[in-house]
Design a protein around this motif. Structure first.
Motif, PDB file in Angstrom:
ATOM      1  N   CYS A 151      14.839  60.739  59.930  1.00  0.00           N
ATOM      2  CA  CYS A 151      16.104  61.477  59.849  1.00  0.00           C
ATOM      3  C   CYS A 151      15.978  62.671  58.917  1.00  0.00           C
ATOM      4  N   LEU A 152      15.401  62.462  57.742  1.00  0.00           N
ATOM      5  CA  LEU A 152      15.278  63.544  56.763  1.00  0.00           C
ATOM      6  C   LEU A 152      14.293  64.608  57.221  1.00  0.00           C
ATOM      7  N   ALA A 153      13.258  64.199  57.980  1.00  0.00           N
ATOM      8  CA  ALA A 153      12.312  65.175  58.522  1.00  0.00           C
ATOM      9  C   ALA A 153      12.988  66.048  59.569  1.00  0.00           C
ATOM     10  N   VAL A 154      13.789  65.443  60.436  1.00  0.00           N
ATOM     11  CA  VAL A 154      14.528  66.204  61.444  1.00  0.00           C
ATOM     12  C   VAL A 154      15.552  67.112  60.771  1.00  0.00           C
ATOM     13  N   TYR A 155      16.199  66.605  59.741  1.00  0.00           N
ATOM     14  CA  TYR A 155      17.178  67.399  58.988  1.00  0.00           C
ATOM     15  C   TYR A 155      16.537  68.697  58.500  1.00  0.00           C
ATOM     16  N   LYS A 156      15.361  68.575  57.899  1.00  0.00           N
ATOM     17  CA  LYS A 156      14.670  69.751  57.384  1.00  0.00           C
ATOM     18  C   LYS A 156      14.280  70.700  58.513  1.00  0.00           C
ATOM     19  N   HIS A 157      13.816  70.148  59.628  1.00  0.00           N
ATOM     20  CA  HIS A 157      13.376  70.972  60.762  1.00  0.00           C
ATOM     21  C   HIS A 157      14.550  71.699  61.413  1.00  0.00           C
ATOM     22  N   ASP A 158      15.647  70.962  61.656  1.00  0.00           N
ATOM     23  CA  ASP A 158      16.770  71.532  62.400  1.00  0.00           C
ATOM     24  C   ASP A 158      17.609  72.498  61.571  1.00  0.00           C
ATOM     25  N   PHE A 159      17.750  72.220  60.279  1.00  0.00           N
ATOM     26  CA  PHE A 159      18.650  73.017  59.452  1.00  0.00           C
ATOM     27  C   PHE A 159      17.923  73.883  58.432  1.00  0.00           C
ATOM     28  N   GLN A 160      16.593  73.819  58.456  1.00  0.00           N
ATOM     29  CA  GLN A 160      15.759  74.660  57.593  1.00  0.00           C
ATOM     30  C   GLN A 160      16.092  74.498  56.109  1.00  0.00           C
TER      31      GLN A 160
END
Length: 345
Positions: A151-160
């Motif tokens: 979840c946190l990895a996707v958060y960083k990827h999607d929202f920069q």
């Protein structure tokens, strides 16, 4: 980290399973979820059925719901990829164009990978000016270490941006410390060895942490210790003080921090009951809180929704299925009922 410890007493579901010799094992169908792998799965047939559902003059909502709410998340991802290969179109976008309202929101939640859905919910909760502390606690405290990491990895990827940076910019004080500690996912793993000395140490530390500047002690203990240990701490704390730990939280903390800490304590005591309470509250509003209903029913459908249903019926005297039937309206109703799956007599 997933916090699934319960109260000293067994839940209704656990009591039933204990008599069957399954309480300590994975259930016979794989999980305590209501949704499991569809054994007669044919990705080609499902793609064809979804194509027919949106290609005709009218949208066949029944067919869409039947396919997506009866397939596991892994199977739904296979359907999405096969649809893309066959049609050169994105299944999610195609269904969004055909649907609207709460049914569209359900389809989006069903078709998005779990980590992407959680990341979006977490982002919305952190950026929302309303009281969404409980949503942040729900995602950070009830997901497994791997789920939280994804979840946190996707958060960083999607929202920069790192989720931790948004936590720092959107919160402060004890609430910020609590969210940052949960986001680190550093909770100790379960140990079959009962450490009575550590239990007593933690109880004394919490009893003494009632003055200004001692909030860190609460955050440390509640976010680092494993849930089984914390349930013992809660019980010993009550024996020593004459009142539940939550009573102290209500007197010691205020506002957002109090709400978040009480939610976390509820998760630790009994995760299934925590979700049952949230579902009941969502159904008691003048207009059902569909965001809460959708998030919980989908996120827990393959893990522990049977346990949640049992706790719901035990506490409120009415089944979750019947409660959904009475409160939910519109074309999203069949989808939510199918995820819930059945009546509890």
């Amino acid at each position: 980290m997933s916090v699934t410890g319960g109260k000293t007493g067994l839940s209704q579901t656990q009591e039933i399973l204990s008599h069957l010799g399954l309480a300590k094992k994975t259930a016979a169908w794989g999980t305590l979820g209501t949704l499991r792998t569809f054994l007669s799965f044919s990705v080609d047939k499902d793609v064809q059925r979804l194509l027919r559902a949106i290609a005709g003059q009218g949208v066949d909502r029944t067919a869409i719901v039947d396919v997506l709410t009866n397939r596991s998340r892994e199977q739904r991802q296979l359907i999405s990829r096969a649809f893309q290969e066959r049609t050169r179109q994105d299944l999610l976008q195609s269904l969004q164009a055909a649907l609207s309202g709460n049914l569209e929101r359900i389809v989006v939640a069903l078709l998005r990978p779990a980590a992407h859905f959680d990341a979006q919910e977490l982002r919305t909760a952190l950026k929302d000016s309303g009281s969404t502390e409980d949503v942040v606690v729900e995602i950070l405290a009830t997901r497994t270490p791997l789920q939280l990491q994804e979840c946190l990895a996707v958060y960083k990827h999607d929202f920069q941006v790192e989720a931790e940076e948004d936590i720092k910019s959107e919160t402060s004080g004890t609430l910020q410390k609590l969210f940052l500690a949960l986001a680190k996912g550093g909770r100790e793993s379960y140990s079959e060895v009962i450490d009575y000395n550590l239990t007593e140490q933690d109880v004394q530390a919490l009893k003494q942490a009632e003055g200004p500047g001692t909030e860190g002690t609460w955050v440390l203990i509640l976010t680092q210790r494993n849930p089984e240990h914390l349930v013992r701490v809660f019980d010993q704390y009550q024996r020593c003080t004459g009142h539940e730990l939550e009573h102290t939280v209500r007197n010691r903390f205020h506002g957002d921090a109090q709400i978040a800490l009480l939610s976390l304590a509820s998760v630790i005591r009994n995760t299934a009951l925590y979700f049952a309470d949230k579902l009941h509250q969502a159904l008691q509003e003048t207009e059902p809180n569909y965001q809460v209903l959708i998030r919980i029913l989908i996120s827990r459908s393959e893990t522990d929704l049977l346990s949640i249903r049992a706790e719901f019926k035990k506490k409120f005297g009415k089944s979750l299925y019947s409660s959904l039937q009475d409160a939910v309206k519109g074309d999203c109703r069949p989808a939510l009922l199918t995820l819930c799956r059945a009546e509890d007599l």
